[in-house]
Motif scaffolding. Structure first.
Motif: not given
Length: 442
Positions: A15-22, A24-26, A109-111, A149-153
């Motif tokens: 699940l962590l790999i899937n969320f990390a991939a999601a 990244y693509f986001m 860091w996100f910017i 950033w809102i979508d990532v949060q």
């Protein structure tokens, strides 16, 4: 590591790999979307300014007109504009020059991760032959960065929520699915302890049904077999004691009187030979007497081994007292103690012999092997059971000691009567043998 923990760790990693991939693509898609919006907004603002710049030549107040032009595009999404002199000093819209139009709420860091590319448009402002400065339009990515950033949060909190929800559901499913295995383990432990009535539920998990059904069938067969073995062992023990009793009676009633008669006749022969001074006959008679005495001693030992005669003559309690008195006379350095409670006279003969033999074997082991200084024998009868306890303060049973035939014989005798025997010991701290035999009808 348990199976449940392993499965939960594997699911968590997936699940962590899937969320990390999601995520990244986001971020990648967000970068592309922000860049496209910045390019589109810049082109729009550029068109508006190009259309507005020719009006400057007809304006009497150039500063006012430039301010109107800058204000016309400054509130456009992803755009900031200002006017600067020929040396690069901002004159109009200078409050926007130092940074983002609207500083994003996202961390630095996100910017930096978004890395928005700067898109700028510069146009020299002239009137006649005189140059006044530059009108600058630059893309402002702050709104796009905030949206991503809102979508990532949101993705992060959804990931936390669904991760916990999925793990809880998997854990509950595993616990429910593996519960029959725990019940099966407990049932196997009961079988190991001799409880052959143990059964498991066959309706919990369909996939485990064949194993559970076979276990219940095996337990039923074992229960039936053990009941038959106990009955057979009890009958064999009764038959054995009956044969021993008959054999002991024949030895006592037939062979013993014959030997006694031989000794009487030998004494008479010895008297006659002595009167007639028949020395050779005296020697032969003496030899036969020695042999006869030896045979009588062997017969007494055989009688004791086949059947404790004191048991028939005195009863169980007195026979045990007689045995312990003999031990006290032979081993005075040991402190012997005994305690008998209840009426033993109506106990079945097989049960009385078993109790006598158990006490006999225990006390013999105390003398031969334990090196004990104190031995206590307790025999108690109540309405349902007979309890025998033999306790000594000897060296106990070592962890590497293999039980001999005496202990095995005691266990077989007690088990044949449906009883239980336990050995409580600690090396160097003595031994306690506890026997519990239920009273039941024929």
């Amino acid at each position: 590591m348990s199976l449940k923990l392993r499965l939960l760790i594997i699911v968590t990693i997936i699940l962590l790999i899937n969320f990390a991939a999601a995520g990244y693509f986001m971020v990648q898609n967000g970068r592309k979307a922000v860049a496209a919006e910045m390019e589109s907004s810049t082109q729009l603002a550029r068109g508006l300014l190009i259309n507005a710049l020719p009006t400057l030549r007809f304006s009497n107040d150039l500063s006012e007109r430039l301010t109107l032009i800058v204000d016309s595009v400054r509130h456009t999404r992803h755009i900031r504009a200002w006017f600067e002199d020929m040396n690069g000093r901002p004159l109009i819209g200078q409050e926007e020059r130092a940074g983002f139009f609207n500083k994003p709420d996202a961390p630095d860091w996100f910017i930096r991760l978004m890395e928005p590319e700067a898109v700028a448009f510069r146009r020299l402002i002239t009137k006649g032959s005189q140059s006044y400065g530059y009108l600058v339009v630059e893309a402002d990515p702050s709104d796009g960065v905030n949206d991503v950033w809102i979508d990532v949060q949101m993705l992060f909190w959804l990931a936390i929520f669904f991760l916990n929800l999925i793990l809880i559901m998997i854990y509950m499913a595993l616990r429910q699915g593996l519960r029959p295995l725990d019940e099966l383990s407990e049932a196997l432990g009961d079988l190991e302890k001799g409880n052959f009535s143990a059964r498991v539920d066959t309706t919990a998990v369909k996939e485990l049904n064949p194993i559970q059904i076979r276990f219940n069938h095996m337990a039923s067969v074992l229960e039936k077999t053990m009941a038959e073995n106990h009955a057979l062992a009890g009958n064999m023990l009764s038959l054995q004691e009956s044969e021993r009793r008959d054999l002991a009676r024949e030895l006592h009633d037939e062979l013993a009187p014959c030997l006694f008669g031989i000794r009487v006749d030998l004494a008479e022969i010895d008297r006659i030979a002595a009167e007639h001074n028949l020395t050779e006959i005296n020697e032969k008679v003496s030899s036969v007497k020695t042999i006869t005495a030896h045979i009588q001693s062997l017969v007494r030992k055989m009688l004791s081994r086949l059947r404790p005669m004191t048991l028939d003559d005195l009863g169980l309690a007195e026979a045990l007292r007689d045995m312990l008195h003999n031990w006290r006379d032979r081993q005075p350095e040991i402190d012997w103690e005994w305690d008998f409670h209840g009426d033993f006279s109506d106990l079945p003969d097989t049960l009385q012999v078993t109790i006598y033999r158990v006490v006999q074997e225990c006390t013999t082991n105390c003398v031969r092997h334990a090196g004990a200084s104190h031995v206590k024998v307790e025999v108690k009868r109540d309405s349902e059971n007979v309890k025998v306890t033999v306790t000594d303060d000897g060296k106990g049973l070592g962890s590497k000691l293999v039980h001999g035939f005496g202990l095995i014989g005691m266990r077989e005798r007690v088990t044949a009567l449906g009883g239980r025997i336990a050995f409580d010991t600690e090396e160097g701290q003595g031994l306690q043998v506890r026997v519990l035999i239920p009273l039941k009808g024929d």
